[in-house]
Motif scaffolding. Structure first.
Motif, short mmCIF file in Angstrom:
data_model
loop_
_atom_site.label_atom_id
_atom_site.label_comp_id
_atom_site.label_asym_id
_atom_site.label_seq_id
_atom_site.Cartn_x
_atom_site.Cartn_y
_atom_site.Cartn_z
N PRO A 1 0.82 -1.22 0.00
CA PRO A 1 0.00 0.00 0.00
C PRO A 1 0.86 1.27 0.00
O PRO A 1 1.86 1.36 0.71
CB PRO A 1 -0.80 -0.12 1.31
CG PRO A 1 -0.77 -1.58 1.65
CD PRO A 1 0.54 -2.09 1.15
N GLY A 2 0.46 2.22 -0.82
CA GLY A 2 1.18 3.49 -0.85
C GLY A 2 2.32 3.55 -1.84
O GLY A 2 2.84 4.65 -2.13
N LEU A 3 2.72 2.43 -2.40
CA LEU A 3 3.82 2.42 -3.35
C LEU A 3 3.40 3.14 -4.64
O LEU A 3 2.35 2.87 -5.20
CB LEU A 3 4.22 0.98 -3.68
CG LEU A 3 5.43 0.79 -4.61
CD1 LEU A 3 6.71 1.24 -3.93
CD2 LEU A 3 5.55 -0.67 -5.04
N GLN A 4 4.22 4.08 -5.08
CA GLN A 4 3.93 4.83 -6.29
C GLN A 4 4.28 3.99 -7.53
O GLN A 4 5.39 3.48 -7.65
CB GLN A 4 4.72 6.14 -6.32
CG GLN A 4 4.33 7.11 -5.21
CD GLN A 4 2.88 7.56 -5.34
OE1 GLN A 4 2.44 7.95 -6.42
NE2 GLN A 4 2.14 7.51 -4.24
N LEU A 5 3.32 3.84 -8.43
CA LEU A 5 3.52 3.02 -9.62
C LEU A 5 3.92 3.87 -10.82
O LEU A 5 3.53 5.03 -10.93
CB LEU A 5 2.24 2.23 -9.92
CG LEU A 5 1.80 1.25 -8.83
CD1 LEU A 5 0.51 0.55 -9.23
CD2 LEU A 5 2.89 0.22 -8.55
N LYS A 6 4.67 3.25 -11.73
CA LYS A 6 5.18 3.95 -12.92
C LYS A 6 4.55 3.34 -14.17
O LYS A 6 5.14 2.47 -14.82
CB LYS A 6 6.69 3.84 -12.97
CG LYS A 6 7.41 4.41 -11.75
CD LYS A 6 8.91 4.17 -11.82
CE LYS A 6 9.62 4.72 -10.59
NZ LYS A 6 11.09 4.45 -10.64
#
Length: 262
Positions: free
Chosen positions: A209-214
């Motif tokens: 949760p919270g991980l920024q995706l590219k």
């Protein structure tokens, strides 16, 4: 666990012609063996032609054994070949070697099933996830990066995609074998398909949760056209559909991926 109802018969493709000598009776022949699903062998024409030959031998042996039905494991990658044929274009992707072989074997099976008087079904499989998958396919790789707090490089993700848990896959395969209508090719996956972006975002929310995706870092070289299949067809014909919780499926798959060495 030992089961008196289960008797393994080991044979590679070179021994397929002897299967009817080892199996006296069976109701359904499920043919899932295939060499070169990924990697260099997936684009090796000789290996893929051997797969086609072995599949034809398998359905012939199924008829000799007295099977009522032959069930063939296809792939959604076949849809790319169907689209190319419809549009009268030749796709340059090397992966089309594997996809062409899968579609060719399926077509030959339908012809041979009529010749041998045996029922036939093919299943086009979604991305199967879950314990037992040792591969580095994108599903495992993405979850592995999530587990390490890393943001994977991703395509834009607007195209439809499907991650199907192995326990659901087994149920759908069984339903197709028992109740599938003759000569139909079924999509083996969820009845409702999501864009890849949504699937990955939901998996991220469960594992990291919270991980920024590219998204959009890697170009989309091909988007599967799911209009060639009816995701609801198997459910309408058999009453069976995928029902395993996506959250639980991701958690159990992530637990499995933790045990793998990447």
């Amino acid at each position: 666990m030992e089961n008196e109802q289960f008797r393994p018969v080991k044979a590679d493709f070179s021994e397929y012609g002897l299967l009817s000598n080892q199996i006296s009776k069976a109701d359904i022949f499920y043919h899932f063996a295939w060499d070169g699903v990924g990697g260099e062998n997936a684009v090796n024409c000789e290996i893929q032609l051997e797969n086609i030959k072995a599949t034809c031998e398998a359905i012939q042996q199924a008829a000799k054994i007295g099977c009522k039905k032959f069930v063939y494991a296809g792939s959604v990658s076949e849809l790319e070949i169907r689209e190319c044929l419809d549009k009268n274009v030749c796709a340059p992707r090397l992966h089309c070697v594997y996809a062409s072989a899968k579609l060719t074997a399926e077509t030959l099976c339908k012809i041979l099933a009529a010749q041998y008087g045996i029922l036939f079904n093919a299943g086009l499989f979604a991305n199967i996830i879950g314990p037992g998958d040792y591969s580095r396919r994108s599903t495992n790789s993405i979850l592995n990066q999530f587990l390490h707090g890393e943001a994977p490089k991703l395509v834009k993700g607007d195209g439809l995609n499907d991650w199907l848990y192995i326990k659901d896959a087994v149920r759908l395969i069984e339903a197709m074998g028992e109740y599938g209508k003759h000569n139909k090719t079924y999509y083996i996956g969820h009845t409702e398909l999501w864009p890849l972006r949504k699937t990955i975002e939901k998996a991220r929310d469960i594992v990291a949760p919270g991980l920024q995706l590219k998204f959009g870092v890697i170009p989309d070289t091909f988007l599967t056209d799911y209009s060639y299949v009816d995701p609801k067809a198997l459910f309408l014909d058999t009453g069976c559909k995928a029902s395993y919780s996506f959250t639980q499926a991701i958690r159990e798959t992530a637990d499995w991926v933790r045990t793998l060495s990447f």
